[in-house]
Design an enzyme around this catalytic site. Structure first.
Site, PDB file in Angstrom:
ATOM      1  N   ASP A 356      18.959 -51.984  79.166  1.00  0.00           N
ATOM      2  CA  ASP A 356      17.615 -51.894  78.545  1.00  0.00           C
ATOM      3  C   ASP A 356      16.342 -51.136  78.976  1.00  0.00           C
ATOM      4  O   ASP A 356      15.379 -51.224  78.514  1.00  0.00           O
ATOM      5  CB  ASP A 356      17.449 -53.344  77.971  1.00  0.00           C
ATOM      6  CG  ASP A 356      17.106 -53.929  79.031  1.00  0.00           C
ATOM      7  OD1 ASP A 356      17.617 -54.118  80.180  1.00  0.00           O
ATOM      8  OD2 ASP A 356      16.208 -55.031  79.063  1.00  0.00           O
ATOM      9  N   ASP A 392       2.968 -53.903  87.311  1.00  0.00           N
ATOM     10  CA  ASP A 392       4.508 -54.250  87.488  1.00  0.00           C
ATOM     11  C   ASP A 392       4.819 -53.616  88.467  1.00  0.00           C
ATOM     12  O   ASP A 392       5.351 -52.367  88.247  1.00  0.00           O
ATOM     13  CB  ASP A 392       5.189 -54.486  86.009  1.00  0.00           C
ATOM     14  CG  ASP A 392       6.488 -55.276  86.080  1.00  0.00           C
ATOM     15  OD1 ASP A 392       6.394 -56.476  86.230  1.00  0.00           O
ATOM     16  OD2 ASP A 392       7.562 -54.675  86.091  1.00  0.00           O
ATOM     17  N   GLU A 421       1.617 -56.199  91.763  1.00  0.00           N
ATOM     18  CA  GLU A 421       2.707 -57.157  91.655  1.00  0.00           C
ATOM     19  C   GLU A 421       3.898 -56.812  92.315  1.00  0.00           C
ATOM     20  O   GLU A 421       4.651 -56.015  91.869  1.00  0.00           O
ATOM     21  CB  GLU A 421       2.977 -57.479  90.306  1.00  0.00           C
ATOM     22  CG  GLU A 421       4.179 -58.965  90.003  1.00  0.00           C
ATOM     23  CD  GLU A 421       5.508 -58.318  89.765  1.00  0.00           C
ATOM     24  OE1 GLU A 421       6.419 -59.026  89.698  1.00  0.00           O
ATOM     25  OE2 GLU A 421       5.733 -56.873  89.593  1.00  0.00           O
ATOM     26  N   LYS A 534      10.246 -65.420  79.022  1.00  0.00           N
ATOM     27  CA  LYS A 534      10.612 -63.792  78.765  1.00  0.00           C
ATOM     28  C   LYS A 534      11.593 -63.728  78.037  1.00  0.00           C
ATOM     29  O   LYS A 534      11.491 -62.607  77.647  1.00  0.00           O
ATOM     30  CB  LYS A 534      11.295 -63.513  80.460  1.00  0.00           C
ATOM     31  CG  LYS A 534      10.203 -63.716  81.435  1.00  0.00           C
ATOM     32  CD  LYS A 534      10.832 -63.252  82.807  1.00  0.00           C
ATOM     33  CE  LYS A 534      11.337 -61.831  82.864  1.00  0.00           C
ATOM     34  NZ  LYS A 534      12.275 -61.451  84.364  1.00  0.00           N
TER      35      LYS A 534
END
Length: 674
Positions: A356, A392, A421, A534
């Site tokens: 994905d 991210d 992060e 999530k």
């Protein structure tokens, strides 16, 4: 020497009479390759080794300027010890400042030092007075106005045949003369350090911030419904009541359908599954679009405005990755790496496959267009009023891209802040900080013992790392539920909250999972939450009686009211004779605010021990008692000397935050005692 070659260096001498050596300048990140970091209002303290041959006296100045200015301002540097000098300047605006150091042999200061020694030894000084007068006259030529006339007067008095010797000596050694000569020094052969060093100045929130992470889709008032931005607006008072000033939203973009993950990261999704917000891109749009069930762009801008009314800034997630449904995949397939069969390479971490997610290829032949498009994503959200971005996994994207894009964004939006992060190798994390990230995630979540915590945070705050790396401490994230929290119960959450909030000037929590002490892992050995938010919409009972929201509010109020906790520069650890207890302090530079934290690292048992404070560092008189005001419970204790006893029960109060009261009021302070 036959058969041997003499190795020589090619040395170019521009001015052989420039005798001063300047080296060892601090702060200096990687030899000046990257800027040091400060916030508006900081004083930048610069030290350097400055010396020369012989015994002449030296003078030195610290030169500094804003990037937009051509002329240098300067401030004197002070000699410390062993050829070490120090100076400082204040940064008052956002952006870059440059600084360097200049030093010279000070002929007048050298003369004055030798002259004073001769006078003290009752030696003949008539010729020395004439030599000094020559130097003063040269100084007068460099001066103007009243200063020039004053220097000419000193020179005349030193040459006067009518004045007595003692009067001439007195004038020659006058402190006013020394001050004037320091104001107008002779710098013909001054040496200037060969580099202009840089300090990057951010707004204060880069140094002190309190983050709360949430999934907007989980904030609907009724279970089973998809939350909206309007629902988030209704919850702003809840976030504000706990004292957070940054509300970080998980990605708000459309979520892809192809290979969508199900609950608990299942490979097969049902039609009802909502997918992961980090699987960005669908027919509704990509990184500049909003998930239609959250609302409209107008709704988002209203959330930004309403948050500001509560003293909260909205932080957005920047996750540069795409689903197979992202518009980029169809419009720009060249931005993705292809496999030999022509299909796009999805993300893999064998044996795991992430069909994905399509990683972006930063080495694409069309990289310039790609970079500019990604920059436009950040610019788009800046135009909507966002100035804080949590990035991210930046360590999986090209370093040169981040260095370029952060500089470009800050050129137009100098108040923009970026949180990296990146849970990866230390050098990689440090490199990201050097190239522009304002704050950085850390290993705090996995540092549990006293030795681990003290060693790690000493490195972050007392080594050269502190010049470029601003830690942001998170005890939990949607991806991180540590074993300490899984098995430590409510006391573990309380302890980690206090540690994060007092060890770090920047910290955050993922809520409401944190304040509700969610601690069930998906399976043994995993740090993934069972029924992770999530992959599904949650409905949180924010009014549960066991919530930590009141404790969080107290801790954050303590942070706001005590400037010592708003910086990491003066963190110090103090000995405790029990390894289950940790003690550390923070203080303001002037010692007007001193905070001491003691925490029980064992969430299962009561622990006690003797804390030994560094009295001198904390500005305490070892002969006088002092008050320790415990800010969580408002209790007050009278401590005597360096060693004092503490006992902490994790079931009730696993940690204490003391404000040190240096002086006690005693009966002698009152009129009736007289």
């Amino acid at each position: 020497m036959s058969g041997k070659r003499l190795l020589t260096r090619n040395i170019s001498i521009k001015e052989g009479r420039s005798r001063v050596i300047i080296e060892g300048i601090e702060p200096q990140v990687d030899g000046g390759a990257f800027p040091a970091k400060r916030v508006v209002g900081d004083r930048v303290t610069v030290e350097a080794d400055i010396f020369a041959d012989g015994h002449d006296s030296l003078s030195a100045v610290l030169l500094y300027r804003k990037k937009s200015e051509k002329q240098w301002a300067e401030t004197p540097m002070t000699f410390l010890v062993n050829d070490r000098w120090r100076g400082e300047f204040q940064v008052t605006e956002l952006g870059d400042y440059y600084y360097t150091v200049q030093g010279w042999v000070d002929r007048f200061k050298s003369w004055r030092h030798g002259f004073a020694k001769k006078v003290e030894a009752n030696q003949e000084v008539s010729l020395d007075l004439l030599s000094g007068a020559d130097l003063v006259e040269l100084g007068a030529r460099r001066a103007a106005g009243e200063d020039r006339r004053a220097l000419e007067g000193f020179a005349k008095a030193m040459r006067s045949k009518n004045a007595g010797a003692s009067e001439q000596v007195q004038r020659a050694l006058d402190d006013g003369l020394a001050a004037l000569m320091e104001k107008y020094p002779e710098r013909r052969w001054a040496a200037t350090y060969g580099k202009e060093l840089c300090v990057s100045v951010d707004r204060h929130k880069a140094q002190f911030s309190t983050w709360y992470e949430m999934f907007p889709r989980s904030w609907a008032p009724k279970a089973g419904e998809h939350g909206t931005f309007k629902d988030c607006i209704a919850r702003l008072p809840y976030v504000a009541s706990m004292g957070f000033d940054v509300l970080y939203l998980a990605p708000v973009h459309p979520i892809g359908y192809s290979f969508r993950k199900g609950k608990n990261n299942a490979l097969a999704a049902s039609p009802e599954d909502v997918g992961s917000p980090w699987a960005i891109g669908a027919k509704e749009g990509g990184h500049k679009a909003i998930h239609p069930q959250l609302g409209t762009l107008k709704d988002f801008k209203q959330l930004v405005t309403k948050a500001q009314e509560h003293g909260i800034e909205i932080a957005l997630d920047i996750a540069f990755q795409c689903t197979p449904d992202h518009p980029y995949v169809k419009e720009h397939p060249e931005w993705f790496r292809k496999r030999p069969d022509g299909t796009i390479q999805y993300a893999e971490n064998p044996p795991k496959k992430y069909q994905d997610i399509y990683p972006i290829d930063f080495e694409s032949d069309d990289w310039e267009a790609l970079w500019n498009e990604l920059k436009s994503v950040i610019e788009f959200w800046c135009e909507q009023g966002v100035r804080i971005f949590r990035v991210d996994n930046p360590h999986t994207k090209a370093f040169p891209f981040w260095e370029w894009v952060i500089a470009e964004i800050k050129r137009h939006y100098p108040d923009a802040l970026f949180l990296a992060e990146a849970f990866t190798r230390p050098r990689v994390m440090y490199r990201l900080a050097k190239i522009g990230f304002s704050q950085s995630y850390t290993y705090f979540a996995w540092r549990n013992t006293k030795w681990e915590l003290s060693q790690y945070f000493t490195e972050l705050t007392q080594s050269e790392v502190r010049e470029f790396f601003r830690p942001n401490l998170w005890p939990n994230t949607p991806d991180i539920l540590t074993e300490y929290l899984q098995f430590g119960g409510r006391p573990a959450f309380m302890t980690r909250l206090v540690l994060a909030a007092t060890l770090g000037a920047n910290y955050g929590i993922y809520g409401p999972a944190f304040e509700l002490c969610e601690n069930v892992a998906r399976e043994p050995g995993s740090e993934e939450y069972l029924n992770s938010e999530k992959y599904e919409i949650k409905h949180w009972d924010l009014d549960r009686p066991d919530s930590l929201k009141d404790l969080i509010a107290r801790v954050n109020r303590i942070r706001r009211e005590n400037r010592a906790l708003q910086s990491d520069r003066y963190l110090r650890f103090h000995p405790v004779d029990n390894d289950a207890l940790i003690c550390f302090s923070k203080q303001t530079e002037d010692l007007s605010n001193v905070i001491v934290t003691v925490a029980n690292l064992d969430p299962h048992h009561s622990q006690s021990g003797w804390v030994e404070l560094s009295m001198k560092e904390l500005g305490l008189d070892p002969q006088q008692p002092f008050q320790m005001h415990e800010l969580l419970t408002n209790a007050r204790y009278l401590w005597h000397g360096a060693k004092n006893y503490v006992q902490l029960d994790p079931a009730s109060v696993p940690a204490q935050i003391f404000r040190v009261r240096h002086r006690l009021r005693r009966e002698q302070d009152f009129d009736y005692f007289l």
